[in-house]
Write a protein that holds these residues in place. Structure first.
Motif, PDB file in Angstrom:
ATOM      1  N   UNK A 195      -6.521  13.499  -9.052  1.00  0.00           N
ATOM      2  CA  UNK A 195      -6.118  12.891 -10.568  1.00  0.00           C
ATOM      3  C   UNK A 195      -7.169  13.069 -11.272  1.00  0.00           C
ATOM      4  N   UNK A 196      -8.584  12.911 -10.848  1.00  0.00           N
ATOM      5  CA  UNK A 196      -9.814  13.183 -11.555  1.00  0.00           C
ATOM      6  C   UNK A 196     -10.009  14.486 -11.845  1.00  0.00           C
ATOM      7  N   UNK A 197      -9.646  15.430 -10.732  1.00  0.00           N
ATOM      8  CA  UNK A 197      -9.925  16.759 -11.248  1.00  0.00           C
ATOM      9  C   UNK A 197      -8.908  17.223 -12.473  1.00  0.00           C
ATOM     10  N   UNK A 198      -7.759  16.779 -12.194  1.00  0.00           N
ATOM     11  CA  UNK A 198      -6.523  17.128 -13.329  1.00  0.00           C
ATOM     12  C   UNK A 198      -6.845  16.346 -14.615  1.00  0.00           C
ATOM     13  N   UNK A 201       1.925   9.080  -6.322  1.00  0.00           N
ATOM     14  CA  UNK A 201       2.232  10.369  -6.145  1.00  0.00           C
ATOM     15  C   UNK A 201       3.447  10.690  -7.124  1.00  0.00           C
ATOM     16  N   UNK A 202       3.977   9.772  -7.787  1.00  0.00           N
ATOM     17  CA  UNK A 202       5.016   9.905  -8.736  1.00  0.00           C
ATOM     18  C   UNK A 202       4.165  10.140 -10.082  1.00  0.00           C
ATOM     19  N   UNK A 203       3.076   9.522 -10.294  1.00  0.00           N
ATOM     20  CA  UNK A 203       2.383   9.678 -11.429  1.00  0.00           C
ATOM     21  C   UNK A 203       1.716  11.200 -11.586  1.00  0.00           C
ATOM     22  N   UNK A 204       1.132  11.377 -10.302  1.00  0.00           N
ATOM     23  CA  UNK A 204       0.789  12.996 -10.013  1.00  0.00           C
ATOM     24  C   UNK A 204       1.726  13.911 -10.548  1.00  0.00           C
ATOM     25  N   UNK A 251       0.832  -1.155   0.020  1.00  0.00           N
ATOM     26  CA  UNK A 251      -0.131   0.002  -0.005  1.00  0.00           C
ATOM     27  C   UNK A 251       0.623   1.231  -0.083  1.00  0.00           C
ATOM     28  N   UNK A 252       2.004   1.270   0.884  1.00  0.00           N
ATOM     29  CA  UNK A 252       2.849   2.322   0.827  1.00  0.00           C
ATOM     30  C   UNK A 252       3.449   2.741  -0.398  1.00  0.00           C
ATOM     31  N   UNK A 253       4.090   1.635  -1.016  1.00  0.00           N
ATOM     32  CA  UNK A 253       4.705   1.912  -2.438  1.00  0.00           C
ATOM     33  C   UNK A 253       3.494   2.264  -3.523  1.00  0.00           C
ATOM     34  N   UNK A 254       2.379   1.595  -3.368  1.00  0.00           N
ATOM     35  CA  UNK A 254       1.308   2.146  -4.291  1.00  0.00           C
ATOM     36  C   UNK A 254       1.073   3.764  -4.099  1.00  0.00           C
ATOM     37  N   UNK A 306      -2.277  10.930 -15.592  1.00  0.00           N
ATOM     38  CA  UNK A 306      -3.444  10.880 -14.629  1.00  0.00           C
ATOM     39  C   UNK A 306      -4.228   9.722 -14.665  1.00  0.00           C
ATOM     40  N   UNK A 307      -4.137   8.740 -15.755  1.00  0.00           N
ATOM     41  CA  UNK A 307      -5.168   7.635 -15.915  1.00  0.00           C
ATOM     42  C   UNK A 307      -4.359   6.316 -15.260  1.00  0.00           C
ATOM     43  N   UNK A 308      -2.977   6.538 -14.873  1.00  0.00           N
ATOM     44  CA  UNK A 308      -2.249   5.586 -14.023  1.00  0.00           C
ATOM     45  C   UNK A 308      -2.525   5.744 -12.556  1.00  0.00           C
ATOM     46  N   UNK A 309      -3.248   6.592 -12.127  1.00  0.00           N
ATOM     47  CA  UNK A 309      -3.654   6.730 -10.712  1.00  0.00           C
ATOM     48  C   UNK A 309      -4.856   5.929 -10.264  1.00  0.00           C
ATOM     49  N   UNK A 310      -4.572   5.356  -9.258  1.00  0.00           N
ATOM     50  CA  UNK A 310      -5.731   4.484  -8.824  1.00  0.00           C
ATOM     51  C   UNK A 310      -6.959   5.435  -8.417  1.00  0.00           C
TER      52      UNK A 310
END
Lengths: 180, 643
Positions: free
Chosen positions: B258-261, B223-226, B215-218, B245-249
């Protein structure tokens, strides 16, 4: 065709979005120095209270459990034993002196190698019978209950006895007693 | 590159479990085990208190090496620093570790102490001292904290601007499982700081594709994708931003952002219908969230761009209702905070049942004072201040309990005094008698011993004569004196018989001297045994008498002193707690007022947008009606024109 008002709205919403990306809760009027200063005061008071705690512990031991009569009974488990200990009862000379129901955190602390002082009291010099009973759940799910007894020989100094308990899957014996 | 992308180069660090508190060896001291029991439950106050007491007692010993605590001493010196650190007593933790450094310890211990000190300074954001401390590490770093040391060193290097050195260390550390995700993220940040944007982007991209169920790495992956998406938004590259953005859970901690962006990058490509897909998802989430509030404006905006002005007008109207209700709710929260309810809610016992108390705050019953608590907790200063406040409340509870205990102790002491005081004078009288008799016997024994010792040097058989023999010798001596006084009675026969008796006595005493000396020595030893038993009883009596006296004497002044200290400390603590509480309230109010002003801005914008949408919808309606009318006229005209 896009109206002027829509253009302004789109622009302002986008600006809000950019601000949102770097938004973090601000401390407003509360300065960093104020927070730091308070933190140092909190650290100082923690030290004062810890010192008082030690002083009080010494007083309590001298007043309530003097060394010539003091007896302490400790509970421990084998490291990594996944036995789900529910409760422990201690009887000293046929009298129940301690009963304890374990929370998950307490059990976890025992399984990691912590030792719990379950009872501290006073007894006379000589021999006393200690009976330990415990219940819990085995990893397979069944109820597991055991008990054992030990002769505590109290001398002039304080007496410390460790009771190490084990679950059904452990290779160790159910209850081991140790004088410290 | 955007300045935002570079300045948000905050390093992330993994959660470090109880380092040296964990025993690396078999438990050799039961009290150290008890300290661990408290530490493992995060009960740092009890753990430090016990450890302080143990270390204090250990240091006061004449021969500490004989004490079982000796086996854990090194571990305990580190543990006290660690526990103080967890208890946020940085100053004292630093002093504890510096004390280890100043001591005459092995290189391995020095290195570990230097590492811990560096970590402490780093957490306090004192990077220069952190660098100085980590550079005290010399020689080979022990395996058990080698990777921790490298990672910390890299973090410190980044913080002091030694980016190239940090990059080198982090690259070497890649593949270390315990730092998976953290290395990649921090490496990317170091590249950024070192103006190596391409490498930073590549590293974040690598992190953004990592496959894991941790979970921490996810969360780091998101965060990296954002970060990358934000970077491409700034660059105006909407297509690339959309990809990240699409890679973010959708259920992770960064999903709202992510959804907003993602919606905005669709808008940038004039794909308003696709923007609506993201924003509609966001629109139905928790209304206190900033991204959700923005989505409430963004959704009708997209509808208006799709010429669905009627729907846009309705949604602007709904957004205004939500904002108004949120503003009322914020006002209620601010009012509730000012009334002191917020601080009481923070100390709610239900939320404190396990170590996830921060998470448990989420489950508190919805009330004005707690509605925005999770949003507030996002700020580090607020969270630290809250932890301090909770610690102070716990200390206050301890002080109250202790102060309540003192009168009980005084009662116990008084009861003991009343019981023992009338008994002790009689006991004392008897004791003095026994004491004087014992002293007499001991003196006699000592004299006997001296005589036996002198017989070993100078042979005096008469000293070992029996009582009968001594009586016979005395009688013979008396008869001799009598005969000298009356010589007419001293016949030859009498003198012969007296000589013979005296000779027999001398013969026997001399002949049996060695045997009698051995016997006397044996008897003396038996007597020593009896005297030892007497001494034991005597000492037991002295101890019991002393224990009885000590059970009620000598407590008055210490208890009075403790009471004064406890009262003074509690007063001081309550002052600090009040100040800490005020700071928390102020932080919360500032944050809520900031949100309130944002919502008011949204309200104004929504009002204008609503008017515009309403206007357009009306015009659209009119246009439609005109078109329908024109069509009807045309149809009538056509009918008339028809033959």
């Amino acid at each position: 065709m896009q109206s002027h008002a829509q253009k302004i709205l789109r622009y302002s919403l986008y600006i809000v979005f950019l601000a949102f990306l770097s938004f973090s809760a601000g401390a407003g009027d509360v300065s960093r120095e104020q927070i730091k200063g308070l933190d140092e005061q909190v650290q100082d008071i923690k030290k004062d209270v810890l010192d008082l705690s030690s002083e009080l512990a010494r007083l309590e031991e001298k007043l309530l459990f003097p060394s010539n009569t003091q007896v302490s009974l400790f509970i421990s488990m084998n490291k990594g034993d996944d036995f789900r200990l529910d409760s422990v009862q201690l009887k000293l000379d046929e009298k129940v002196v301690a009963q304890h129901l374990y929370t998950f955190r307490e059990l976890e602390a025992l399984q990691l190698g912590g030792v719990q002082r379950l009872y501290i009291g006073n007894i006379s010099t000589g021999k006393h019978e200690l009976v330990v009973s415990y219940t819990g759940k085995a990893s397979a799910g069944g109820e597991y209950t055991r008990s054992g007894s030990y002769q505590v020989t109290k001398d002039v100094g304080p007496k410390f006895v460790e009771v190490k308990i084990a679950g059904p899957d452990s290779t160790e014996q159910d209850i081991k007693f140790r004088d410290w | 590159m955007s300045s935002r992308f570079t300045i948000v180069a905050l390093l992330v660090l993994p959660f470090i479990v109880h380092g040296s508190v964990r025993p690396h060896q078999e438990l050799r001291d039961i009290f150290y085990g008890e300290i661990l029991y408290h530490a493992y439950q995060d009960d740092y106050f009890e753990a430090i208190s016990h450890l302080d007491t143990e270390l204090g007692q250990y240091k006061a010993l004449d021969e500490p090496a004989l004490d079982s605590f000796h086996w854990h001493r090194g571990q305990a010196e580190f543990a006290v620093g660690d526990l103080e650190l967890y208890y946020r007593m940085h100053q004292r933790a630093g002093r504890a570790i510096e004390a280890v450094l100043a001591d005459n310890v092995s290189e391995s211990e020095r290195n570990e102490a230097a590492f811990r000190l560096a970590r402490l300074y780093y957490r306090k954001q004192d990077y220069i001292n952190a660098l100085h401390s980590i550079e005290l590490i010399k020689g080979e770093v022990p395996e058990k904290f080698r990777s921790d040391e490298t990672f910390l060193r890299a973090q410190i290097y980044v913080s002091v601007g030694k980016f190239s050195d940090a990059i080198k260390l982090l690259k070497d550390l890649k593949g270390e499982k315990s730092y998976r995700g953290y290395i990649e993220y921090n490496l990317a940040m170091a590249y950024l700081q070192n103006a190596q944007t391409d490498q930073a982007v590549a590293m974040l991209d690598e992190l953004g594709r990592v496959s894991t169920d941790d979970e921490a790495v996810l969360a780091l992956k998101d965060k990296g994708n954002l970060k990358l998406a934000t970077y491409y938004v700034d660059k105006g590259d909407a297509a690339s931003a959309a990809k990240y953005y699409s890679r973010i859970r959708l259920d992770g901690p960064f999903s709202n952002s992510a959804l907003l962006g993602a919606g905005w990058v669709e808008v940038a490509q004039d794909r308003f219908d696709r923007a609506l897909v993201h924003w509609t998802l966001l629109h139905d989430r928790e209304q206190t969230n900033l991204a959700v509030q923005e989505a409430m404006m963004a959704v009708p905006f997209a509808y208006s761009k799709l010429d669905v002005h009627g729907k846009a007008a309705i949604m602007y109207g709904r957004a205004m209702d939500v904002f108004a209700s949120e503003i009322d709710s914020l006002d209620a929260s601010i009012k509730s905070i000012r009334e002191g309810k917020f601080l009481a809610a923070l100390l709610d016992k239900k939320a404190e049942q396990d170590k996830n108390w921060v998470v448990n705050l989420r489950q508190l019953p919805d009330s004005p004072e707690t509605r925005y608590i999770m949003e507030l907790l996002a700020a580090h200063d607020f969270q630290e201040s809250l932890k301090n406040y909770k610690d102070l409340a716990e200390l206050d509870q301890h002080l109250t309990t202790w102060l309540d205990s003192l009168p009980v102790y005084e009662d116990i002491i008084e009861l003991r005094r009343r019981y023992y005081e009338p008994l002790l004078p009689k006991i004392e009288k008897e004791f003095k008698k026994i004491d004087s008799r014992m002293r007499l016997r001991i003196e006699q024994r000592d004299r006997l011993n001296e005589r036996i010792q002198s017989l070993l040097v100078l042979r005096r058989p008469e000293y070992l004569a029996t009582a009968d023999e001594r009586a016979a010798m005395d009688l013979l001596a008396k008869m001799k004196v009598d005969l000298e006084a009356n010589p007419q009675l001293a016949t030859e026969e009498i003198l012969y018989r007296m000589e013979r008796l005296s000779g027999v006595l001398d013969w026997r005493i001399n002949l049996e001297f060695d045997e009698r000396l051995t016997e006397a020595y044996r008897n003396l030893k038996d007597l020593d045994g009896v005297i030892d038993d007497l001494n034991k009883q005597y000492r037991a009596f002295v101890r019991t008498r002393q224990a009885a006296t000590q059970s009620y004497e000598g407590y008055t002044i210490p208890i009075q002193r403790l009471r004064t200290h406890l009262n003074q400390t509690q007063q001081k603590l309550e002052r600090i707690m009040a100040r800490q509480g005020k700071v928390l309230e102020q932080m919360a109010i500032n944050e809520l007022e900031l949100r309130r002003s944002r919502l008011e801005e949204y309200q104004i914008k929504a009002r204008f947008a609503l008017a515009e949408s309403y206007d357009r919808a009306t015009k659209q309606q009119e246009k439609k009606m005109l078109e329908e009318a024109a069509a009807a006229v045309s149809s009538v005209a056509n009918e008339k024109a028809a033959p």
